[in-house]
Design a protein around this motif. Structure first.
Motif: not given
Length: 189
Positions: A57-61, A117-122
């Motif tokens: 996940h790219h949270i932001g710049d 699946g992990f990316q979705k859970a995160l």
């Protein structure tokens, strides 16, 4: 156009969740990169092995490091760390079209279902921590190998795999090719 141009500061800091391969796997990826670069006639400089990663996940710049966002991300990371370790397998390489600065990447098909699946859970943990707007809606897992003006076609590669046993929150200093680990979570499941 901003009413206060003096306040328009370009971003200097990036936050993202990612997974990094262990050093021997990163070295194997570097070897495959050199081989593919020569075979496909690419001119871009390969990334160094310590830069190989999958962004979850790219949270932001941001212009400066937003402490509140970091605190929320740390909370989300802790919540997602209850997942079990899982395998990833990347078995092809291809370019993404980025209008001249094209990332040449490792990609995969069947060997990435647990990663999805992990990316979705995160992402769910991020939403619970107040970062719902930063949750990636689409996820195309890849490891960037180099950037090039040319576009390379999809090419099968000898599979690269590793067991994901941890994930990290990274503070990337934009333009400096520097990653600072702000949080590291072993998968406990």
């Amino acid at each position: 156009m901003s009413l206060f141009p003096e306040l328009d500061v370009p971003p200097s800091d990036r936050l993202f969740f990612g997974i990094f391969p262990q050093a021997p796997v990163a070295e194997a990826i570097a070897g495959r990169t050199r081989d593919l670069k020569g075979r496909l006639g690419l001119a871009g400089a390969p990334l160094t092995p310590d830069r190989f990663h999958v962004t979850l996940h790219h949270i932001g710049d941001y212009a400066g490091l937003p402490r509140g966002v970091v605190a929320q991300a740390l909370e989300a990371g802790e919540a997602a760390s209850t997942a079990a370790p899982f395998e990833v397998v990347f078995d092809r390489a291809a370019s993404f079209n980025n209008r001249g600065n094209n990332p040449f990447t490792l990609q995969g098909r069947d060997g990435l279902s647990s990663l999805h699946g992990f990316q979705k859970a995160l992402g769910l943990a991020m939403a619970h921590a107040g970062l719902g707007k930063q949750v990636a809606r689409q996820f195309n897992p890849h490891v960037t190998l180099l950037y090039d003006r040319a576009l390379a076609p999809e090419t099968p590669v000898e599979p690269v795999s590793w067991t994901v046993g941890e994930f990290v929150l990274i503070h990337s200093l934009l333009g400096q090719t520097r990653h600072i680990v702000l949080g590291r979570w072993p998968l406990k499941g």
